[in-house]
Design a protein around this motif. Structure first.
Motif, short mmCIF file in Angstrom:
data_model
loop_
_atom_site.label_atom_id
_atom_site.label_comp_id
_atom_site.label_asym_id
_atom_site.label_seq_id
_atom_site.Cartn_x
_atom_site.Cartn_y
_atom_site.Cartn_z
N MET A 298 39.24 53.81 61.67
CA MET A 298 40.09 53.65 62.85
C MET A 298 39.38 53.02 64.03
O MET A 298 39.88 53.05 65.15
N ASN A 299 38.23 52.44 63.80
CA ASN A 299 37.53 51.73 64.88
C ASN A 299 38.17 50.36 65.12
O ASN A 299 38.60 49.68 64.18
N MET A 300 38.20 49.94 66.36
CA MET A 300 38.67 48.60 66.69
C MET A 300 37.65 47.59 66.16
O MET A 300 36.45 47.76 66.38
N PRO A 301 38.10 46.57 65.43
CA PRO A 301 37.15 45.57 64.92
C PRO A 301 36.35 44.93 66.05
O PRO A 301 36.86 44.74 67.15
N GLN B 203 49.26 45.72 63.38
CA GLN B 203 49.00 47.08 63.85
C GLN B 203 49.35 47.21 65.34
O GLN B 203 49.95 48.19 65.77
N SER C 289 41.30 51.54 66.84
CA SER C 289 42.16 50.44 66.42
C SER C 289 43.60 50.78 66.76
O SER C 289 43.93 51.96 67.01
N ILE D 62 45.35 43.29 61.99
CA ILE D 62 45.19 43.98 63.27
C ILE D 62 46.32 43.60 64.23
O ILE D 62 46.76 44.42 65.04
N LYS E 29 37.45 42.47 69.12
CA LYS E 29 38.88 42.58 69.36
C LYS E 29 39.15 43.62 70.46
O LYS E 29 38.39 44.56 70.64
N SER E 30 40.25 43.44 71.17
CA SER E 30 40.68 44.42 72.15
C SER E 30 42.19 44.44 72.20
O SER E 30 42.85 43.43 71.91
N LEU E 31 42.75 45.59 72.54
CA LEU E 31 44.21 45.73 72.57
C LEU E 31 44.82 44.81 73.61
O LEU E 31 45.92 44.27 73.40
#
Length: 310
Positions: A109-112, A207, A148, A204, A115-117
């Motif tokens: 569940m880590n953000m790649p 998601q 993520s 992603i 990448k950022s939301l």
């Protein structure tokens, strides 16, 4: 709040497969018989099943879990202990007794990296997601930027507002506790890499979009969780499967990856394991029902798989 998320992290990992399926996957609803079938017959549906026949010297047991649930909604462990105690080993989807497994699973569940939301959503959509997290957890979504979009969605869907309790319980954690106390060995049906590869098939970007859709109507997700729990408490794997199917979005390929393919892969592993000694096998309840569910696949292999109501 920061400590709360650290404590919940591994619990959330356990529910990834269950939660992703219930949120995104869909198949045709199975036909349910209008009349309840006798429990004594192999065709009956339950959550707990006895596996016998096909030259097995001792039976093994198969149990369908709901990976996160309020303690008050949980079946009393002593009702399952009777069957758990008849086995020599515990088998889960993953070997949670392996420290390396837990370490690898934490990355799911880590953000790649890179990448950022904020980059994945428009300012308007990001603002809606931020509002969701402030309302649900009392913190801005930026405070959880290491997660993520999938991890964030699961956090919301299994939050106290969704579950109805502050501290959820886990059947897997309980079975691990029972195995440790009884000095039973613990095994897994698949590797972390397999689960991670399955989840990686969801881009992603998608998601992030799904997280935004959740933010538009979080109450719908909360209501769905409660409906799943209600279906689970019926002790009927087919009804649980049907409820999950009804709730799901139209993602047949993902459903095939998350359930069918893994179910097929598990059968030879299960067969080898139960031939060696009696096992207590616990997997997500969604894996039991349906034409490609573990119950029907084991019956096709010649085993007698009988539901037990407890």
């Amino acid at each position: 709040m920061k400590n709360l998320f650290k404590k919940q992290h591994f619990l959330l990992v356990l529910i990834v497969i269950f939660a992703v399926f219930s949120s995104f996957a869909q198949t045709k609803s199975p036909k349910k018989p209008p009349v309840k079938k006798p429990v004594s017959k192999a065709g009956a549906d339950g959550l707990l099943y006895k596996i016998s026949g096909k030259n097995l010297t001792k039976p093994s047991y198969l149990y369908g879990t709901i990976h996160i649930i309020c303690p008050d909604d949980m079946f009393a462990p002593d009702k399952l202990a009777t069957y758990f105690d008849q086995t020599d080993s515990l088998i889960l989807e993953l070997d949670l007794d392996d420290a390396e497994v837990m370490k690898k699973t934490a990355t799911v569940m880590n953000m790649p990296e890179g990448k950022s939301l904020k980059e994945l959503l428009t300012p308007e959509k990001y603002a809606k997601v931020d509002e969701l997290f402030k309302n649900t957890f009392g913190v801005p979504v930026e405070a959880l930027k290491a997660f993520s979009p999938l991890g964030l969605s699961i956090a919301v869907s299994t939050s106290p507002k969704s579950t109805g309790c502050q501290i959820p319980a886990s059947y897997e954690a309980k079975f691990m506790e029972m195995a440790t106390k009884a000095k039973k060995d613990v095994g897994g049906l698949e590797s972390v890499e397999v689960q991670m590869a399955t989840l990686a098939k969801t881009p992603i970007e998608k998601q992030a979009e799904d997280l935004y859709k959740l933010a538009l109507n979080p109450q719908a997700a909360f209501d769905q969780f409660k409906s799943l729990v209600a279906a689970y408490k019926l002790q009927d794997s087919e009804k649980l499967f049907a409820e999950m199917t009804k709730q799901s979005a139209s993602e047949p390929d993902l459903m095939k990856n998350l359930l069918d393919e893994r179910n097929f892969n598990w059968i030879p592993v299960i067969e080898t394991a139960i031939a060696e000694k009696p096992r207590f096998i616990a997997v997500g309840g969604g894996h039991l029902g349906g034409k490609n569910g573990v119950v029907k696949l084991l019956r096709k292999q010649g085993y007698t798989v009988t539901a037990i109501k407890f």
